[in-house]
Scaffold this active site. Structure first.
Site, PDB file in Angstrom:
ATOM      1  N   CYS A   1       6.826   7.879  -0.853  1.00  0.00           N
ATOM      2  CA  CYS A   1       5.617   7.106  -0.624  1.00  0.00           C
ATOM      3  C   CYS A   1       5.211   6.950   0.849  1.00  0.00           C
ATOM      4  CB  CYS A   1       5.761   5.746  -1.270  1.00  0.00           C
ATOM      5  SG  CYS A   1       7.427   5.058  -1.106  1.00  0.00           S
TER       6      CYS A   1
ATOM      7  N   HIS B   1       2.838   0.262   3.751  1.00  0.00           N
ATOM      8  CA  HIS B   1       3.992   1.157   3.759  1.00  0.00           C
ATOM      9  C   HIS B   1       4.127   2.002   5.019  1.00  0.00           C
ATOM     10  CE1 HIS B   1       6.715   2.424   0.214  1.00  0.00           C
ATOM     11  NE2 HIS B   1       7.066   1.289   0.753  1.00  0.00           N
TER      12      HIS B   1
END
Lengths: 599, 599
Positions: A39, A102
């Site tokens: 991710c 993220h």
């Protein structure tokens, strides 16, 4: 989310009518790729238009190691990287990220320091719940302010799977679109994570899917996309809004069958550089510009969204650095096909390259035998001899080559002696050489030498919890008014004081737990190469500029886990029993289904 | 053809625009099943509305053995079965079959003796080429007359894959539609076999697919479907014509990657009772009646086409026998869902049953270890421990149960201890008991006791070759005027005299090769139980009514092959070296991709 999760990509339960309609009204890309099977690197690539090896979203802790940004990572998106919203600002765009960032959780990596004007979401996934003593829950932000934490102000009921988060993220998106549509050009990056384990959905969707809870989450995302497209129509800006749906990596299969998606006919899933790990669903929609019902076989990449978006805004990508993203507008508007390679990296290692229909694997690996024997399987039910290997196999001298048209499942390597093999190898080798000769790797951001950083709650630089409980816009869990939150009340003490004291404890335990696995070392609040440490470094770790690893308890290369799990096991291996596990639910929780990206 | 071969079912190359449009204009069934993982039984089931275990299209040669109708099978569709075209005749329908019949090749099984008014095609697949001495090529018929043979009058170039057959079959279909559309109600059963190995396509399609030759064949079928639908529109009968596209079994994976299709996310392929072997693409089209763009989750079966077609013609199915097909009109026209089980048989054995979302496996088996070690793999790249077994595993006491919504790939059996398992088992057990208690198996038609029958060229009852070479309507291979046929000229002597003498030789060698593996025995030209034999039966075989097998050289149960290969190996095992192999390309050729059925 996986390639095979949408009805239009063949999911048998066909529960994504809105995304299927979006495809029918626009263009579908069957050959579209993330930039990484994990991710954080994939999202960093999306926003920079550059491979993770260039923008620093990789690790040199070990060869071919996957890594992302758990709480303890000190790295993040370097200031030297120019993100899409930063550049779009030059053309007057207002940008918002909704959902998972993220790209680092320490103050300097805040999305509003990298071009976004608004943020509602979290620096990380919704892992947890944590004990909030040694380890706090993941925070949720509105812009600069922390408005709560998952499992506390933003409850997730792990037992029932109920959480209102997607509804909150939807409302944030709709609100942003409404506010901006009539006044400014806008860029919305909607990065929901309901399909990332622990999978969740709001009450109206729970139990509605034939596919179980994962399907409930997909249905809610699909419904939300439908509502956003409808709003664009209602505001009469549909023909002036380019919308793209994709995902940051293939479905994680280790959480199957309850919480895993589908990678269709492809091999393996998240964490791997087989097609199941990196080929993604991808839909482009722009009524009046992209003709309806088209399929483009353009090899596409999530990095193309950077370049394409700039082109739409009349901007050009930075010229002082290598950009890996293509401008897809010729494919989108004129149906053209452009030659381009797809590079599949794990950490610092180029595992494979696709050019045209041929894919060459230079290295093969799923995960280590050790992990596999523990039941961690990135390819459940799939086993291709010599391909889905559990040791890192070097094929650089004689790559395995597959024809992805005849063999999308990567089951039948071409014969080394065939003319087709020779021709494909020659073409790919040339492209790879060119790539590698020109490559200037970025400073690795995802190395792990310390696992108690937790910058999101650290001292004076850290975030402040808003004084009152956040009330999500227009979405309140039904049923018990105390909601699923109550389930974790006893385990998850709330509030600023507890957070701060937890932080202190975490800081206090830093050195005891510090391990050094890579060639760089960072203290708890230092920048790369300029560590600032409390106390003495543990055995095997040093303060100073990058140097070769000399760590105690280092694992052999290729154990197949991102830093988090590896650190945990290293901590145990150097005789530190009682160390709180990074994830109380075991390593599975740190490796699961990614969220879908939509922007 | 496999579930995953159409773009609308997720095939990444998306090369079926006509079928995809047919789906968009009609109804797609993601949960539609063949009646058997092999061709002949599935087709017999389609035309009778009855499971193969009822209509006799199975073998008792061994437990759970797949079987079909190679040239040497004396059995076929019994006169006692009532076929769809026989029944439709009562409502004034004119019926034609184009392509592969596969319900027996001896005179009494001729399609025109079972209700069809016209036939252009073959009793069998296009295996070959054969040597035309011990074994002739497969004949092609127009109605009662043999108009040539594959590889002779109907050339197939195995090297290039070129054959005009699909174009011929298309022209036959278009011609029939044109002739009938304005005068009679009609029933067209278009049973092409281009996707059955050896895979072929006509020159304009060869080399056009990203998927290789198999994809070329799919593209030509897709194009043909488009032309047929277009003609229905042009003739203004589209709103009065119900069209259904499906396949007779899952894609055979043993010919992968060059000549195999895709079963999407499902487990294994043809020959198996996993989803990959029996779940099929299925599209219904009837403009003005079936609303466009629908998906029905009705569990459907190829046998439903029997009952549904009768209902469309205002007829009811025979009441004197069990009918397994449902009338799908409530699903098609009102979107209703009807409870029904799906039974998965191999030969005489009920391997599995699906009810709702749950599938219980009572037996698991792919093929034997012996075959598997020889490289014959029905599940390449797939291996689910305890599920894709290479011995016939008995789970009747404690079935393996899967939830096909959460786990379409059959990788994660439910825990035996779970409430879900208990509930599903209870429901399924009840349905299976009811089924088995009421079951009256038909006389098995596919047992093998003789492999020199070759009824298609035997003496006075046999077919006559038309005196001149057949010229296909409107389709002549380009290039060398002698065409690919020439390649086989030396190996394939043509004509009536050679055919006859080959027949005589075959007859002469009958007894030497005869083996008896089952409980019934048939002589070369006798009917079941009334054998007429030349010479004395070989050791272990007797003339007379069915009795338990007492054959020399019988193979152990569960070798995993249809009759043809098994016979070949038995012949060798009883010391008859030099027996011509039934298929010169080895057992793979007898087990490959089935044709698509369309009617």
């Amino acid at each position: 989310m996986g390639w095979g999760d949408l009805g239009v990509y063949g999911e048998p339960s066909r529960e994504t009518p809105n995304l299927d309609r979006m495809a029918a009204e626009g263009m579908l890309f069957p050959n579209f790729y993330s930039a990484n099977p994990l991710c954080s690197p994939s999202r960093a690539a999306l926003l920079t238009g550059r491979l993770p090896i260039r923008n620093g979203f990789y690790t040199t802790n070990a060869h071919a190691r996957n890594a992302y940004t758990p709480q303890e990572i000190v790295g993040g998106i370097p200031d030297s990287e120019q993100l899409l919203p930063e550049l779009l600002k030059k053309a007057g765009y207002v940008s918002k990220i909704v959902g998972k960032w993220h790209l680092g959780h320490r103050p300097q990596f805040h999305p509003l320091k990298h071009g976004f004007d608004e943020w509602f979401g979290s620096p990380n996934c919704h892992f947890g719940p944590y004990d909030n003593k040694a380890r706090p829950n993941i925070p949720v932000y509105r812009d600069w302010e922390m408005v709560g934490r998952y499992y506390e102000e933003f409850p997730i009921n792990l037992k029932t799977g109920e959480a209102n988060l997607t509804q909150i993220y939807l409302q944030e998106a709709l609100d942003f679109i409404k506010r901006q549509a009539r006044h400014h050009p806008f860029f919305l990056y909607w990065a929901v994570d309901a399909t990332h384990a622990p999978v969740y959905a709001s009450k109206p969707f729970l139990g509605t899917s034939q596919r179980g809870r994962y399907g409930d989450a997909v249905r809610e995302i699909d419904d939300s996309v439908g509502k956003m497209l409808e709003l664009l129509h209602d505001l009469h800006v549909a023909d002036n809004t380019f919308v793209f749906f994709t995902s940051d990596n293939g479905a994680a299969l280790i959480s199957a069958p309850e919480q895993a998606g589908s990678n269709g006919p492809f091999l393996c899933g998240k964490q791997t550089t087989f097609e199941g790990g990196m080929r993604e669903p991808a839909l482009a929609w722009w009524p009046g510009h992209i003709a309806a019902g088209q399929v483009s076989h353009q090899l596409g990449s999530i990095m193309d969204l950077f370049t394409t978006s700039l082109a739409l805004a009349g901007l050009t990508p930075p010229r002082d650095r290598a950009i890996d993203g293509l401008n897809l507008l010729p494919a989108l508007l004129q149906g053209r096909l452009m030659d381009r390679p797809v590079f599949y990296y794990r950490g610092d290692t180029l595992m494979a390259t696709t050019l045209g229909q041929h894919k060459a694997h230079f290295w093969t690996w799923t995960n280590s035998w050790e992990n596999f024997r523990q039941g961690i399987d990135f390819c459940p039910g799939q086993n291709v001899s010599g391909v889905t290997t559990h040791s890192l196999e070097d094929h650089t001298k004689l790559p395995l080559i597959f024809h992805l048209g005849r063999d999308p499942g990567e089951r039948f390597p071409l014969s080394f002696a065939s003319a087709e093999y020779q021709e494909a190898l020659s073409r790919i080798t040339s492209v790879v050489q060119q790539h590698q000769e020109a490559l200037v790797p970025g400073q690795p951001q995802l190395n792990v030498c310390n696992w108690a950083v937790m910058g999101h709650l650290a001292g004076p630089e850290g975030p402040r919890l808003l004084p009152r409980r956040h009330r999500p816009p227009g979405a309140t869990p039904e049923g018990d008014p105390r909601g699923p939150h109550r389930l974790h009340r006893r385990r998850v003490p709330r509030g600023r004081i507890q957070g701060a004291s937890a932080s202190a404890r975490a800081e206090g335990s830093t050195w005891a737990l510090r391990v050094c696995l890579g060639e760089g070392f960072w203290g708890p609040s230092g920048a790369p190469g300029r560590a600032r440490c409390l106390g003495s470094p543990p055995k095997g770790c040093e303060v100073g500029p990058p140097r070769p690893p000399r760590c105690a308890g280092a694992l052999p290369a290729g154990s197949g886990f991102p830093a988090q799990d590896r650190r945990d096991r290293v901590a145990r291996s150097v005789g530190l029993p009682g160390v709180p596990k990074l994830n109380p639910r075991g390593p599975a929780a740190s490796l699961l289904v990614p969220s879908a990206s939509w922007y």
